[in-house]
Design a protein around this motif. Structure first.
Motif, PDB file in Angstrom:
ATOM      1  N   ASP A  40       0.831  -1.208   0.000  1.00 54.19           N
ATOM      2  CA  ASP A  40       0.000   0.000   0.000  1.00 54.19           C
ATOM      3  C   ASP A  40       0.864   1.257   0.000  1.00 54.19           C
ATOM      4  OD1 ASP A  40      -2.298  -1.483   0.005  1.00 54.19           O
ATOM      5  OD2 ASP A  40      -2.769  -1.151   2.121  1.00 54.19           O
ATOM      6  N   SER A  78      -5.899   5.742   2.159  1.00 56.52           N
ATOM      7  CA  SER A  78      -7.361   5.644   2.301  1.00 56.52           C
ATOM      8  C   SER A  78      -8.068   6.298   1.115  1.00 56.52           C
ATOM      9  CB  SER A  78      -7.826   6.269   3.613  1.00 56.52           C
ATOM     10  OG  SER A  78      -7.454   7.624   3.674  1.00 56.52           O
ATOM     11  N   ARG A 107      -7.610   3.906  -1.874  1.00 60.05           N
ATOM     12  CA  ARG A 107      -8.517   2.749  -1.732  1.00 60.05           C
ATOM     13  C   ARG A 107      -9.957   3.118  -2.062  1.00 60.05           C
ATOM     14  NH1 ARG A 107      -6.106   1.358   3.956  1.00 60.05           N
ATOM     15  NH2 ARG A 107      -4.421  -0.056   3.387  1.00 60.05           N
ATOM     16  N   LYS A 123     -11.954   1.467  -5.140  1.00 57.09           N
ATOM     17  CA  LYS A 123     -13.110   0.601  -4.888  1.00 57.09           C
ATOM     18  C   LYS A 123     -14.371   1.147  -5.557  1.00 57.09           C
ATOM     19  CE  LYS A 123     -14.917  -2.605  -1.761  1.00 57.09           C
ATOM     20  NZ  LYS A 123     -14.447  -3.605  -0.895  1.00 57.09           N
ATOM     21  N   SER A 173     -11.136  -4.354  -3.883  1.00 61.98           N
ATOM     22  CA  SER A 173     -10.033  -3.694  -3.201  1.00 61.98           C
ATOM     23  C   SER A 173      -8.806  -3.741  -4.114  1.00 61.98           C
ATOM     24  CB  SER A 173      -9.730  -4.397  -1.876  1.00 61.98           C
ATOM     25  OG  SER A 173      -9.133  -5.657  -2.116  1.00 61.98           O
ATOM     26  N   LEU A 174      -7.796  -2.978  -3.762  1.00 65.69           N
ATOM     27  CA  LEU A 174      -6.545  -2.979  -4.526  1.00 65.69           C
ATOM     28  C   LEU A 174      -5.945  -4.380  -4.568  1.00 65.69           C
ATOM     29  CD1 LEU A 174      -5.117   0.262  -2.942  1.00 65.69           C
ATOM     30  CD2 LEU A 174      -5.539  -0.039  -5.380  1.00 65.69           C
TER      31      LEU A 174
END
Length: 172
Positions: free
Chosen positions: A98, A110, A113, A117, A123-124
């Motif tokens: 991340d 955040s 993400r 999404k 998710s990644l």
């Protein structure tokens, strides 16, 4: 627009995405216009005007919201998302951290993400795993063995690849 003011105001209070692009919320007190699903604080009804198009809102002197980006249509995705997708596609031979992705676009993870999404509904990590397993499937169709494939798609062992592959595709 054939909707009542109360109906449209309920839409913006509930942040209903189904009406994005159908009408725009103009806030008289701030001079900003938004999509109905904008996450900004819901304005008081006395400060709201509803407009049919983004161009009409601009002509009336409203400026676009920097949070929901109403001029880019209802499905706005930041340009930096393409950079993330390309990076993931170019790094199939390993797990991507991340922190790498955050540093790549110089944003909080955040934020990365959330936008990712919204666009992919994955998710990644799920997206990256799907890319890796899809590559493994193609390599198997070309006649390569699991022993040859597992390091190419970022798995430490043949067993790990088999488990992920079976779970992902339901077959082996």
């Amino acid at each position: 627009m054939n909707y009542s003011f109360d109906f449209m105001y309920d839409i913006i209070k509930n942040r209903n995405k189904d009406y994005d692009g159908v009408f725009f919320t103009c806030v008289k007190s701030t001079g900003i216009f938004c999509l109905p699903s904008c996450k900004a604080k819901t304005p008081f009804s006395k400060n709201v005007e509803f407009i049919s198009t983004a161009l009409e809102a601009k002509e009336k002197g409203y400026r676009p919201c920097r949070r929901c980006h109403p001029m880019n249509g209802p499905h706005f995705y930041p340009k930096w998302l393409e950079k993330i997708e390309t990076y993931l596609a170019n790094n199939l031979n390993r797990a991507v951290l991340d922190l790498e992705l955050s540093n790549l676009v110089n944003l909080e993870i955040s934020t990365v993400r959330r936008h990712f999404k919204n666009k992919h509904t994955l998710s990644l990590k799920e997206f990256h795993r799907n890319l890796r397993l899809e590559k493994a499937r193609k390599l198997m169709q070309e006649g390569k063995t699991m022993k040859e494939i597992h390091p190419l798609v970022g798995y430490q062992s043949v067993k790990g690849l088999k488990l992920a592959y079976t779970k992902h595709l339901g077959i082996m």
